[in-house]
Design a protein around this motif. Structure first.
Motif, PDB file in Angstrom:
ATOM      1  N   PHE A  13      98.104  71.995  67.099  1.00  0.00           N
ATOM      2  CA  PHE A  13      97.840  73.066  68.059  1.00  0.00           C
ATOM      3  C   PHE A  13      98.124  72.584  69.480  1.00  0.00           C
ATOM      4  CE2 PHE A  13      94.543  73.459  64.647  1.00  0.00           C
ATOM      5  CZ  PHE A  13      95.104  74.548  63.993  1.00  0.00           C
ATOM      6  N   CYS A  14      98.719  73.462  70.269  1.00  0.00           N
ATOM      7  CA  CYS A  14      98.923  73.195  71.700  1.00  0.00           C
ATOM      8  C   CYS A  14      98.638  74.472  72.470  1.00  0.00           C
ATOM      9  CB  CYS A  14     100.365  72.776  71.975  1.00  0.00           C
ATOM     10  SG  CYS A  14     100.714  71.082  71.447  1.00  0.00           S
ATOM     11  N   ALA A  15      98.337  74.322  73.763  1.00  0.00           N
ATOM     12  CA  ALA A  15      98.090  75.501  74.598  1.00  0.00           C
ATOM     13  C   ALA A  15      99.369  76.312  74.751  1.00  0.00           C
ATOM     14  CB  ALA A  15      97.576  75.060  75.960  1.00  0.00           C
ATOM     15  N   THR A  16     100.457  75.615  75.038  1.00  0.00           N
ATOM     16  CA  THR A  16     101.779  76.254  75.133  1.00  0.00           C
ATOM     17  C   THR A  16     102.774  75.250  74.548  1.00  0.00           C
ATOM     18  OG1 THR A  16     102.133  75.279  77.304  1.00  0.00           O
ATOM     19  CG2 THR A  16     101.242  77.520  77.266  1.00  0.00           C
ATOM     20  N   ARG A  17     104.007  75.692  74.303  1.00  0.00           N
ATOM     21  CA  ARG A  17     105.015  74.780  73.779  1.00  0.00           C
ATOM     22  C   ARG A  17     105.891  74.273  74.927  1.00  0.00           C
ATOM     23  NH1 ARG A  17     106.454  74.520  68.648  1.00  0.00           N
ATOM     24  NH2 ARG A  17     107.123  72.525  69.461  1.00  0.00           N
ATOM     25  N   CYS A  18     106.087  72.962  74.992  1.00  0.00           N
ATOM     26  CA  CYS A  18     106.998  72.400  75.988  1.00  0.00           C
ATOM     27  C   CYS A  18     108.441  72.641  75.509  1.00  0.00           C
ATOM     28  CB  CYS A  18     106.739  70.905  76.140  1.00  0.00           C
ATOM     29  SG  CYS A  18     105.030  70.550  76.563  1.00  0.00           S
ATOM     30  N   HIS A  19     109.372  72.787  76.479  1.00  0.00           N
ATOM     31  CA  HIS A  19     110.726  73.224  76.132  1.00  0.00           C
ATOM     32  C   HIS A  19     111.464  72.268  75.193  1.00  0.00           C
ATOM     33  CE1 HIS A  19     109.860  76.042  79.122  1.00  0.00           C
ATOM     34  NE2 HIS A  19     110.267  75.382  80.176  1.00  0.00           N
ATOM     35  N   TYR A  20     111.136  70.984  75.280  1.00  0.00           N
ATOM     36  CA  TYR A  20     111.923  69.978  74.559  1.00  0.00           C
ATOM     37  C   TYR A  20     111.327  69.618  73.197  1.00  0.00           C
ATOM     38  CZ  TYR A  20     108.096  67.212  76.380  1.00  0.00           C
ATOM     39  OH  TYR A  20     106.840  66.760  76.672  1.00  0.00           O
ATOM     40  N   ASN A  24     105.576  69.537  64.878  1.00  0.00           N
ATOM     41  CA  ASN A  24     104.958  70.595  64.073  1.00  0.00           C
ATOM     42  C   ASN A  24     103.657  71.024  64.746  1.00  0.00           C
ATOM     43  OD1 ASN A  24     104.645  72.326  61.878  1.00  0.00           O
ATOM     44  ND2 ASN A  24     103.379  70.833  60.793  1.00  0.00           N
ATOM     45  N   THR A  25     103.798  71.862  65.761  1.00  0.00           N
ATOM     46  CA  THR A  25     102.633  72.282  66.533  1.00  0.00           C
ATOM     47  C   THR A  25     102.854  73.713  67.029  1.00  0.00           C
ATOM     48  OG1 THR A  25     101.239  71.742  68.410  1.00  0.00           O
ATOM     49  CG2 THR A  25     103.551  71.165  68.618  1.00  0.00           C
ATOM     50  N   TYR A  26     101.758  74.444  67.200  1.00  0.00           N
ATOM     51  CA  TYR A  26     101.849  75.885  67.466  1.00  0.00           C
ATOM     52  C   TYR A  26     100.863  76.269  68.556  1.00  0.00           C
ATOM     53  CZ  TYR A  26     103.878  75.240  62.860  1.00  0.00           C
ATOM     54  OH  TYR A  26     104.644  74.781  61.816  1.00  0.00           O
ATOM     55  N   ALA A  27     101.268  77.268  69.338  1.00  0.00           N
ATOM     56  CA  ALA A  27     100.357  77.827  70.346  1.00  0.00           C
ATOM     57  C   ALA A  27      99.814  79.155  69.819  1.00  0.00           C
ATOM     58  CB  ALA A  27     101.113  78.036  71.650  1.00  0.00           C
ATOM     59  N   GLY A  28      98.606  79.508  70.245  1.00  0.00           N
ATOM     60  CA  GLY A  28      98.047  80.824  69.903  1.00  0.00           C
ATOM     61  C   GLY A  28      97.401  80.896  68.532  1.00  0.00           C
ATOM     62  N   LEU A  29      97.060  79.772  67.939  1.00  0.00           N
ATOM     63  CA  LEU A  29      96.431  79.794  66.603  1.00  0.00           C
ATOM     64  C   LEU A  29      94.943  79.439  66.668  1.00  0.00           C
ATOM     65  CD1 LEU A  29      99.062  78.208  64.135  1.00  0.00           C
ATOM     66  CD2 LEU A  29      98.654  80.602  64.718  1.00  0.00           C
ATOM     67  N   GLU A  30      94.284  79.798  67.768  1.00  0.00           N
ATOM     68  CA  GLU A  30      92.876  79.406  67.942  1.00  0.00           C
ATOM     69  C   GLU A  30      91.988  79.859  66.777  1.00  0.00           C
ATOM     70  OE1 GLU A  30      94.801  80.590  70.263  1.00  0.00           O
ATOM     71  OE2 GLU A  30      94.831  79.027  71.789  1.00  0.00           O
ATOM     72  N   THR A  31      92.302  81.023  66.182  1.00  0.00           N
ATOM     73  CA  THR A  31      91.440  81.516  65.094  1.00  0.00           C
ATOM     74  C   THR A  31      91.508  80.600  63.863  1.00  0.00           C
ATOM     75  OG1 THR A  31      93.250  82.906  64.327  1.00  0.00           O
ATOM     76  CG2 THR A  31      91.599  83.960  65.758  1.00  0.00           C
ATOM     77  N   LEU A  32      92.512  79.733  63.818  1.00  0.00           N
ATOM     78  CA  LEU A  32      92.634  78.846  62.647  1.00  0.00           C
ATOM     79  C   LEU A  32      92.009  77.463  62.876  1.00  0.00           C
ATOM     80  CD1 LEU A  32      96.249  79.670  61.362  1.00  0.00           C
ATOM     81  CD2 LEU A  32      94.058  80.616  60.647  1.00  0.00           C
ATOM     82  N   LEU A 141     110.326  70.433  82.297  1.00  0.00           N
ATOM     83  CA  LEU A 141     109.986  70.099  80.909  1.00  0.00           C
ATOM     84  C   LEU A 141     109.051  71.127  80.271  1.00  0.00           C
ATOM     85  CD1 LEU A 141     109.372  66.266  81.434  1.00  0.00           C
ATOM     86  CD2 LEU A 141     111.144  67.237  79.951  1.00  0.00           C
ATOM     87  N   GLY A 142     108.485  72.011  81.122  1.00  0.00           N
ATOM     88  CA  GLY A 142     107.564  73.028  80.608  1.00  0.00           C
ATOM     89  C   GLY A 142     106.147  72.512  80.432  1.00  0.00           C
ATOM     90  N   ARG A 143     105.817  71.425  81.138  1.00  0.00           N
ATOM     91  CA  ARG A 143     104.454  70.887  81.036  1.00  0.00           C
ATOM     92  C   ARG A 143     103.484  71.766  81.826  1.00  0.00           C
ATOM     93  NH1 ARG A 143     103.844  67.350  77.126  1.00  0.00           N
ATOM     94  NH2 ARG A 143     102.023  66.561  78.213  1.00  0.00           N
ATOM     95  N   ILE A 144     102.202  71.763  81.423  1.00  0.00           N
ATOM     96  CA  ILE A 144     101.250  72.651  82.094  1.00  0.00           C
ATOM     97  C   ILE A 144     100.495  71.940  83.214  1.00  0.00           C
ATOM     98  CG2 ILE A 144     100.873  74.175  80.112  1.00  0.00           C
ATOM     99  CD1 ILE A 144      98.253  72.569  79.599  1.00  0.00           C
ATOM    100  N   HIS A 145     100.825  70.682  83.475  1.00  0.00           N
ATOM    101  CA  HIS A 145     100.061  69.925  84.468  1.00  0.00           C
ATOM    102  C   HIS A 145     100.973  69.427  85.581  1.00  0.00           C
ATOM    103  CE1 HIS A 145     101.735  66.103  82.955  1.00  0.00           C
ATOM    104  NE2 HIS A 145     101.693  66.711  81.785  1.00  0.00           N
TER     105      HIS A 145
END
Ligand code: SF4
Length: 408
Positions: A13-20, A24-32, A141-145
């Protein structure tokens, strides 16, 4: 089992996906989150029980961004490891984390209280996905920080008691000015982290960046530029006291009064990842995780297997059949020997020792690979020491070509 086991827990799980990124990780799956960790704990427990609660020497919680999970779920996962495996008192327990705005806990960004909680859970090594200390590069790079948030995360981790900190950095962005890479390295060095992992930017199948390059919207990374930046980093880090021990990894020796060389206190190489490079056994838990077990005898066939990748499939498979295994292979003979060379030669100092090859393969490296070693040594890519073979500095730049020579 001839070695203690390394345990890998995948948090996809990640908050958002970085461009590069193609992990195997996904954003928006908090319910899982919750059903996923329940399935993960089940997989850990059944693996431990099936093997009679064997010894485990390292745990690596990776992803993804493990810290997007609420703390109680991380506590459950670590408790399952301790229940199912005999986790050594001095086990290296790593958690990956990403810097970010402190208030945005849903992004998995961590602040001092969250770091302190990780320490109390027994996590003793933190790997921070910093990537760059240049804000333009981070945006690209699409990083959130930001760079200053990365510095704050590092300082907060230290204040929370982490004495073993890794920073992940990326180099070789298209047209990256050497000056920004120099500044990133200089800042990383000034923080005095114990460990640095430097990764060249690569175009991975399925990553949005790869698609943008294919459509001509972004220039492709330049291999020559990346090689120059890599060589610069190797020199720069050496002059600042970091020892390169793997093609992409550097560790700072720790001054200690301990009489035990290579003890966890005196050696900040990543013990978990050394397991992979030494081709020793590991168990991976979670969606898409890979595992590897060595045969009881050196001449026997080893086994590698992997789980289904999709998170809903993983949960469903664990709930219905108690296993998420999606495929497996057995590896023996020449292929197993070639793999040991391919992985072990990544270790720039250690390389592949005669003793390790003999113990793991039941044969002499100088006999099995006499031709390959002679040829690569003649081209200045490999060096033969009295007790081992390893890459030369030139060989480090052409590692993939060298490794290919050993595979059948
Ligand atoms: S934070 Fe890491 S794992 Fe998540 S998308 Fe970015 S690079 Fe990939």
């Amino acid at each position: 089992m001839r070695f203690p086991i390394a345990l890998y827990l995948h948090v996809p799980f990640c908050a958002t996906r970085c461009h590069y990124c193609d992990f195997n990780t996904y954003a928006g799956l908090e319910t899982l989150f919750e059903p996923y960790v329940t399935a993960l704990c089940q997989e850990i427990r059944s693996a431990g029980a099936a093997r009679g609660r064997p010894a485990a020497s390292t745990i690596f919680i990776g992803g993804g961004t493990p810290t997007v999970l609420p703390a109680d779920l991380l506590v459950q996962a670590l408790a399952a490891c301790r229940e199912a495996f005999d986790v050594a008192a001095d086990a290296e327990i790593t958690c990956e984390a990403n810097p970010g705005p402190p208030a945005a806990s849903k992004t998995g960004a961590v602040d001092q209280p969250r770091f302190a909680l990780l320490r109390r859970m027994g996590v003793n090594r933190l790997s921070l996905g910093v990537q760059s200390f240049d804000d333009d590069e981070l945006r690209w790079l699409g990083r959130i920080h930001t760079s200053s948030e990365a510095t704050r995360a590092f300082t907060a981790a230290r204040a929370a008691g982490f004495a073993n900190l890794n920073l992940d950095l990326i180099f070789g962005l298209p047209g990256q000015p050497p000056a920004t890479w120099r500044r990133t390295l200089a800042h990383a060095v000034s923080l005095q982290g114990e460990h640095l992992s430097l990764y060249g930017l690569t175009l991975e199948e399925g990553a949005p960046l790869t698609d943008r390059v294919r459509r001509g919207l972004t220039p492709a990374p330049d291999d020559d530029l990346a090689a120059d930046l890599y060589l610069f980093a190797a020199d720069f880090l050496a002059t600042h006291g970091y020892v390169q021990y793997e093609i992409s990894n550097w560790a700072r020796p720790v001054q200690t009064t301990s009489a035990t060389p290579n003890s966890p206190a005196s050696d900040r190489r990543c013990r978990h990842n050394l397991t992979y490079w030494r081709r020793e056994p590991y168990l991976g838990f979670g969606a898409g995780a890979h595992s590897f077990e060595t045969a009881p005898e050196a001449a026997g066939a080893d086994r590698r297997w992997w789980n289904v990748r999709a998170v809903p499939d993983y949960i469903q498979r664990m709930n219905t059949t108690g296993s998420a295994e999606a495929g497996q292979e057995t590896i023996g003979g020449r292929l197993a020997m070639g793999e040991l060379m391919m992985l072990g030669l990544r270790l720039t100092m250690e390389g592949v020792s005669d003793a390790r090859f003999r113990e793991q393969c039941g044969a002499e490296v100088a006999e099995v690979f006499e031709r390959e070693i002679r040829r690569l040594a003649g081209r200045g890519l490999l060096e033969r020491l009295p007790d081992r073979v390893r890459l030369t500095p030139n060989g480090r730049l052409l590692g993939n070509r060298v490794f290919a020579q050993f595979l059948p």
